[in-house]
Scaffold this active site. Structure first.
Site, PDB file in Angstrom:
ATOM      1  N   GLY A  47      -3.556  -8.406   4.739  1.00  8.89           N
ATOM      2  CA  GLY A  47      -4.833  -7.736   4.922  1.00  8.89           C
ATOM      3  C   GLY A  47      -4.765  -6.244   4.694  1.00  8.89           C
ATOM      4  N   TYR A  48      -5.818  -5.557   5.109  1.00  7.61           N
ATOM      5  CA  TYR A  48      -6.044  -4.134   4.827  1.00  7.61           C
ATOM      6  C   TYR A  48      -5.827  -3.905   3.331  1.00  7.61           C
ATOM      7  CZ  TYR A  48      -7.247   0.487   6.337  1.00  7.61           C
ATOM      8  OH  TYR A  48      -7.932   1.657   6.526  1.00  7.61           O
TER       9      TYR A  48
ATOM     10  N   HIS B 266      -3.484  -5.230  -4.089  1.00  6.37           N
ATOM     11  CA  HIS B 266      -3.829  -6.611  -3.748  1.00  6.37           C
ATOM     12  C   HIS B 266      -4.898  -7.165  -4.696  1.00  6.37           C
ATOM     13  CE1 HIS B 266      -2.601  -5.056   0.368  1.00  6.37           C
ATOM     14  NE2 HIS B 266      -1.810  -6.097   0.229  1.00  6.37           N
TER      15      HIS B 266
ATOM     16  N   LYS C 159       6.313  -3.986  -5.978  1.00  9.22           N
ATOM     17  CA  LYS C 159       6.672  -2.924  -5.038  1.00  9.22           C
ATOM     18  C   LYS C 159       7.662  -3.427  -3.992  1.00  9.22           C
ATOM     19  CE  LYS C 159       4.180  -1.453  -1.547  1.00  9.22           C
ATOM     20  NZ  LYS C 159       5.160  -1.343  -0.429  1.00  9.22           N
TER      21      LYS C 159
ATOM     22  N   MET D  45       0.794   2.099  -4.140  1.00  5.51           N
ATOM     23  CA  MET D  45      -0.228   1.747  -3.155  1.00  5.51           C
ATOM     24  C   MET D  45       0.378   0.874  -2.065  1.00  5.51           C
ATOM     25  SD  MET D  45      -3.728   1.165  -5.292  1.00  5.51           S
ATOM     26  CE  MET D  45      -4.426   2.509  -6.249  1.00  5.51           C
TER      27      MET D  45
ATOM     28  N   SER E 252      -0.587  -0.469   2.257  1.00  9.02           N
ATOM     29  CA  SER E 252      -1.448  -0.389   3.436  1.00  9.02           C
ATOM     30  C   SER E 252      -0.941   0.675   4.402  1.00  9.02           C
ATOM     31  CB  SER E 252      -1.502  -1.750   4.139  1.00  9.02           C
ATOM     32  OG  SER E 252      -2.013  -2.733   3.268  1.00  9.02           O
TER      33      SER E 252
END
Length: 277
Positions: free
Chosen positions: A28-29, A34, A146, A181, A183
């Site tokens: 999530g986030y 994503h 990543k 990138m 979260s």
């Protein structure tokens, strides 16, 4: 887009999806990284399932599970325009029912790098991903480069356990200044966010050496360290130049290799990597 939380509802919905299914597992986030995985899954499959689950078993004793960013409504609003068929949001009780005692472990690949710094982390990752594979029965599953060691470990697990699916590793999505990138980037102060670009600069410097003909792995590691120490806010945890498949540290780069690092900015731990060859 159906949003489900129970395992029974997921299984019933999965039976109605005829054709190929792409799975994007997340905690999530969501960010553009994503969403790029979701877009690729949509392009390559007839249906897409996204899972959102902050997995407690991959957090260590000193890692604050309660502070991990969560915003389900925001996540769902980002997913709706992308043509996702269903989003599964299980609870910890669904994933780890009372009396839970079964674990999936990949051995040698989880020993170095992140595994050395975060004991037990990969046992939590491989266990939850195996459970997500079983629950969703995907044709292809999508992960980001990543988390390079995680990608290698999941590829190995899928082969070893004969999962009838293809693991797809997608390129790291970066900000305009090169920061990968994540979260966790939201934890960075303004000055830490500015300083965090040093990871990309360190990797780029070592890659430039490699492209100039340097094959001494220690010299590549030294170059990354030189750049990292130039940033006062960066607290280096490790830098690595390892074999791409085994993740063992190299003396000389003769084939495909992985440059990687973990660096703290305050209490925020960031990782990044480049693939050579």
């Amino acid at each position: 887009m159906d949003v489900l939380s129970s395992l029974a509802d997921l299984r019933a919905a999965r039976l109605s999806l005829n054709g190929t299914v792409g799975l994007v597992p997340t905690m999530g986030y969501l960010h553009e990284g994503h969403l790029s995985l979701v877009s690729r899954a949509k392009a390559e499959n007839q249906h897409v399932i996204v899972t959102i689950f902050v997995n407690p078993t991959q957090f260590g004793a000193n890692e604050d599970l309660s502070k991990y960013p969560r915003d389900l409504e925001r996540d769902l609003s980002l997913l709706r325009p992308l043509g996702v068929d269903l989003v599964w949001t299980p609870t910890a009780e669904v994933m780890y029912p009372p009396g839970y005692q079964t674990w999936v472990e990949v051995e040698a690949l989880t020993s170095p790098l992140e595994g050395a710094m975060r004991p037990g982390h990969f046992r939590g990752v491989t266990t939850v991903v195996a459970k997500l594979f079983n629950a969703t029965q995907p044709t292809k599953a999508y992960f980001g480069q990543k988390d390079a060691q995680q990608a290698a470990v999941i590829r190995r697990m899928a082969v070893d356990l004969n999962f009838p699916l293809e693991v797809i590793i997608c390129p790291t999505t970066r900000e305009a200044d090169g920061l990968a990138m994540s979260s966790r980037n939201k934890y960075l102060s303004e000055s830490e966010r500015k300083g965090a670009t040093v990871l990309f600069r360190a990797l780029s410097a070592a890659k430039a050496l490699y492209e100039g003909g340097e094959r001494d792995a220690e010299k590549l590691r030294r170059k990354m360290k030189e750049v990292l120490v130039s940033e006062p806010l960066a607290q280096m945890q490790y830098v690595s130049c390892a074999d791409y498949d085994s993740l063992q540290e190299l003396d000389a780069v003769t084939g495909k290799a992985l440059l990687s690092m973990a660096v703290y900015f305050g209490k925020t731990r960031l990782i990044d990597n480049f693939v050579l060859g």
